[in-house]
Design a protein around this motif. Structure first.
Motif, short mmCIF file in Angstrom:
data_model
loop_
_atom_site.label_atom_id
_atom_site.label_comp_id
_atom_site.label_asym_id
_atom_site.label_seq_id
_atom_site.Cartn_x
_atom_site.Cartn_y
_atom_site.Cartn_z
N GLY A 233 12.88 -1.06 -10.55
CA GLY A 233 13.45 0.48 -10.83
C GLY A 233 14.06 0.78 -9.68
N TYR A 234 14.65 0.06 -8.82
CA TYR A 234 15.30 0.42 -7.57
C TYR A 234 16.42 0.33 -7.94
CZ TYR A 234 10.77 0.42 -5.22
OH TYR A 234 9.52 0.72 -4.78
N ARG A 235 17.67 1.12 -7.59
CA ARG A 235 19.08 0.98 -7.63
C ARG A 235 19.76 1.32 -6.49
NH1 ARG A 235 17.17 -0.81 -11.62
NH2 ARG A 235 17.65 -0.50 -13.95
N PRO A 236 19.83 0.68 -5.25
CA PRO A 236 20.69 0.64 -4.23
C PRO A 236 22.03 0.38 -4.75
CG PRO A 236 19.14 -1.23 -3.89
CD PRO A 236 18.91 -0.42 -5.43
N ASP A 237 22.96 0.78 -4.01
CA ASP A 237 24.30 0.55 -4.35
C ASP A 237 24.68 -1.00 -3.76
OD1 ASP A 237 27.23 0.02 -4.37
OD2 ASP A 237 27.82 2.29 -3.64
N GLU A 238 24.90 -1.70 -5.00
CA GLU A 238 25.11 -3.19 -4.80
C GLU A 238 26.09 -3.69 -3.83
OE1 GLU A 238 26.12 -7.18 -7.45
OE2 GLU A 238 25.08 -5.26 -8.42
N ILE A 265 12.93 -14.25 -3.90
CA ILE A 265 11.35 -14.35 -4.11
C ILE A 265 10.49 -13.84 -2.99
CG2 ILE A 265 9.62 -16.67 -3.85
CD1 ILE A 265 11.92 -18.52 -4.41
N THR A 266 10.87 -13.62 -1.94
CA THR A 266 9.85 -12.72 -0.90
C THR A 266 10.25 -11.28 -1.20
OG1 THR A 266 11.71 -12.84 0.70
CG2 THR A 266 9.93 -14.42 0.94
N ALA A 267 11.25 -10.95 -1.84
CA ALA A 267 11.49 -9.47 -2.43
C ALA A 267 10.41 -8.76 -3.11
CB ALA A 267 12.97 -9.28 -2.75
N ALA A 268 10.04 -9.80 -4.17
CA ALA A 268 9.10 -9.60 -5.24
C ALA A 268 7.68 -9.27 -4.21
CB ALA A 268 9.00 -10.68 -6.15
N ILE A 269 7.50 -9.61 -3.35
CA ILE A 269 6.12 -9.39 -2.64
C ILE A 269 6.10 -7.98 -2.15
CG2 ILE A 269 4.82 -10.05 -0.62
CD1 ILE A 269 5.71 -12.56 -0.61
N CYS A 270 7.31 -7.44 -2.13
CA CYS A 270 7.53 -5.86 -1.65
C CYS A 270 7.83 -4.81 -2.45
CB CYS A 270 8.31 -5.97 -0.33
SG CYS A 270 7.80 -7.04 0.89
N THR A 271 8.35 -5.12 -3.54
CA THR A 271 8.75 -4.35 -4.64
C THR A 271 8.01 -3.89 -5.63
OG1 THR A 271 9.88 -6.18 -6.20
CG2 THR A 271 11.32 -5.07 -4.27
N GLY A 272 6.63 -4.79 -5.86
CA GLY A 272 5.88 -4.40 -6.76
C GLY A 272 4.60 -3.50 -6.32
N PRO A 273 3.66 -3.03 -7.37
CA PRO A 273 2.56 -2.20 -7.05
C PRO A 273 1.54 -2.78 -5.90
CG PRO A 273 2.16 -3.29 -9.21
CD PRO A 273 3.62 -3.54 -8.72
N ASP A 274 1.79 -3.92 -5.66
CA ASP A 274 0.73 -4.43 -4.56
C ASP A 274 0.85 -4.03 -3.33
OD1 ASP A 274 -0.79 -5.85 -6.49
OD2 ASP A 274 0.05 -7.78 -6.20
N ALA A 275 2.52 -3.63 -3.14
CA ALA A 275 2.78 -3.09 -1.76
C ALA A 275 2.41 -1.68 -1.66
CB ALA A 275 4.48 -3.33 -1.53
N HIS A 276 2.41 -0.82 -2.66
CA HIS A 276 2.15 0.42 -2.62
C HIS A 276 2.19 0.95 -3.96
CE1 HIS A 276 1.66 4.65 -1.25
NE2 HIS A 276 1.32 4.07 -0.21
N ARG A 277 1.13 1.74 -4.44
CA ARG A 277 1.26 2.31 -5.96
C ARG A 277 2.41 3.40 -5.94
NH1 ARG A 277 -4.88 4.79 -5.76
NH2 ARG A 277 -4.18 5.39 -3.73
N ASP A 278 2.69 3.85 -4.91
CA ASP A 278 3.82 4.83 -5.08
C ASP A 278 5.22 4.17 -4.72
OD1 ASP A 278 5.66 6.92 -5.00
OD2 ASP A 278 4.78 8.00 -3.22
N PRO A 279 6.00 3.92 -5.87
CA PRO A 279 7.40 3.25 -5.54
C PRO A 279 8.22 3.76 -4.38
CG PRO A 279 6.95 3.68 -7.95
CD PRO A 279 5.96 4.29 -7.20
N ALA A 280 8.03 5.12 -3.96
CA ALA A 280 8.85 5.71 -2.83
C ALA A 280 8.22 5.21 -1.64
CB ALA A 280 8.83 7.42 -3.06
N ARG A 281 7.17 4.72 -1.43
CA ARG A 281 6.42 4.35 -0.13
C ARG A 281 7.02 2.91 0.21
NH1 ARG A 281 2.37 7.55 1.65
NH2 ARG A 281 2.43 6.52 3.43
N ARG A 282 7.27 2.07 -0.83
CA ARG A 282 7.50 0.68 -0.74
C ARG A 282 8.60 0.38 0.40
NH1 ARG A 282 7.03 -0.52 -7.04
NH2 ARG A 282 4.97 0.40 -7.67
N TRP A 283 9.30 1.27 0.73
CA TRP A 283 10.36 0.91 1.68
C TRP A 283 9.86 0.54 3.10
CZ3 TRP A 283 11.09 3.87 6.19
CH2 TRP A 283 10.74 4.87 6.32
N ILE A 284 8.56 0.90 3.34
CA ILE A 284 7.81 0.72 4.55
C ILE A 284 7.76 -0.64 4.57
CG2 ILE A 284 5.67 0.98 5.86
CD1 ILE A 284 5.45 3.61 4.37
N ALA A 285 7.52 -1.59 3.49
CA ALA A 285 7.40 -2.95 3.41
C ALA A 285 8.68 -3.70 3.93
CB ALA A 285 7.04 -3.57 2.15
#
Length: 414
Positions: A233-238, A265-285
């Motif tokens: 669900g993230y859409r940064p400017d490619e 591969i490593t991005a998937a570790i930080c973009t999913g709910p295991d990183a944080h329940r709130d998608p807006a807080r996952r940028w900390i990862a």
């Protein structure tokens, strides 16, 4: 701060180094680089990944994980030894400029669409093939070490797949330590010193290193990396994300960085709910992962000393299991499309053969063979299609002639 996000970023950083760094050091060893050049290489890729991780994650408020190109490092294991290091740096620089231009201007998607995905995937699969077989070629010389690492990896893939490569590394270190095979001599935590190399440009290096590196990085890293972000669900400017990593590759190429790109591969570790329940807080990862990159990069010489003291069978097996996922994915995409399957198989065979012609490595010749095969087979298919259309026109004409024999008024038309 969030403990789960920090943990996810730390794990992503560790996984990024656990296997792919072995490829970088294997390429450096095959090319005969000095300890200073190898340390500078580790420093450059770490600084590039760390700065882009922190900057892009902070800017976009999304977990934008970047890394150094793993397929590119795999290509360099065989290609780097065939050219001078200064010429390789020139190829790194040219590939970085091309990647920046293609991604920042939006041309990348259009260029990639011209090459069948199966052909590109086959080139990657052929490049990675030897690393997969290295797991088993290591068994005769180190059966316990390689076998234990493979079993540990498979068990971890079943129960804790995120940490499978890390578990294989831990098992390998334990077995090697028990056998007395570790020869690590580190006098102290030495800081890495950047080593500048003036780039030189040659046709052989540009074609043998630059072109395969560019294609492998764009197709094998940029596209999947952005797909991982979009899937969660993230859409940064490619154009900003890919353009920034390309520009960083250009800046750090004279210090040894072969390519910085969005991670998959490593991005998937930080973009999913295991990183944080709130998608807006996952940028900390993403920021955490970047900080880890910078810390490791500062002690690049110590890291090189640690890895060079490891048994060769451990490094080969670790690289092999770390690339199993990438290899299986590439093979799957190689044969996915039936119409491109034959051209893709030709690409795979030519690349996996390891053939070198005129100082240019097999990844380029495999890609060239696949594209030529695709064009020739496609031309034959189009010719056959045109022939089929002509046959249909002739049949339609014959039917119209038959209608002239029908009785007037259309009786018995059915």
């Amino acid at each position: 701060m969030s403990l789960t996000a920090v943990t996810a970023g730390t794990v992503a950083m560790v996984v990024s180094y656990a296997g792919p760094l072995a490829l970088v050091l294997a390429a450096a060893d095959a090319a005969g680089l000095t300890a200073a050049q190898s340390s500078s290489w580790v420093w450059a890729i770490s600084m590039g990944a760390g700065l882009t991780c922190i900057g892009l994650s902070w800017w976009s408020r999304a977990p934008v994980i970047t890394a150094f190109s793993t397929p590119g490092a795999a290509i360099l294991v065989t290609a780097l030894a065939q050219h001078g290091y200064a010429e390789a740096v020139g190829a790194f620089l040219a590939a970085g400029v091309a990647a920046t231009a293609l991604t920042a201007t939006g041309l990348f998607a259009r260029v990639l669409a011209r090459i069948p995905e199966g052909v590109v995937s086959a080139m990657l699969a052929g490049t990675l093939f030897s690393f997969g077989t290295a797991i088993f070629t290591s068994l005769p010389s180190a059966p316990l070490l390689a076998g234990a690492m493979l079993v540990g990896y498979l068990l971890a893939r079943r129960f804790v797949p995120t940490y499978a490569v890390v578990c294989a590394l831990v098992v390998g270190l334990a077995v090697a330590g028990a056998q007395g095979g570790l020869d690590v001599r580190v006098s102290g935590p030495g800081l890495a010193v950047p080593h500048f190399t003036a780039p030189q440009f040659s046709v052989g290096a540009l074609v043998g290193i630059g072109v395969p590196l560019l294609v492998a990085t764009l197709a094998g890293q940029y596209a999947p990396g952005m797909a991982v972000l979009r899937a969660d669900g993230y859409r940064p400017d490619e154009r900003v994300v890919c353009g920034a990593t390309g520009a960083m590759s250009v800046l750090l190429a004279p210090f040894g960085s072969h390519a910085i790109n969005p991670a998959a591969i490593t991005a998937a570790i930080c973009t999913g709910p295991d990183a944080h329940r709130d998608p807006a807080r996952r940028w900390i990862a993403g920021v955490t992962c970047g900080i880890g990159y910078l810390v490791v990069g500062c002690f690049g010489s110590t890291l090189v000393a640690l890895f060079t003291g490891l048994p060769k069978a451990l490094v080969a097996t670790l690289a092999g299991v770390a690339l199993l996922g990438a290899l299986s994915g590439s093979l799957t995409r190689t044969v996915a499309e039936e119409r491109d399957r034959e051209a893709a198989v030709i690409t795979f065979l030519a690349t996996a053969s390891g053939v070198t012609i005129a100082g240019i490595g097999s990844p380029f010749w495999g890609l060239l063979a696949g594209v030529v095969a695709h064009v020739l087979l496609g031309a034959g298919a189009r010719k056959g299609f045109r022939g089929l259309r002509g046959l249909r026109r002739e049949s339609a004409g014959a039917l119209r002639e038959d209608r002239d024999l029908e009785p007037a008024g259309g009786a018995e038309r059915g």
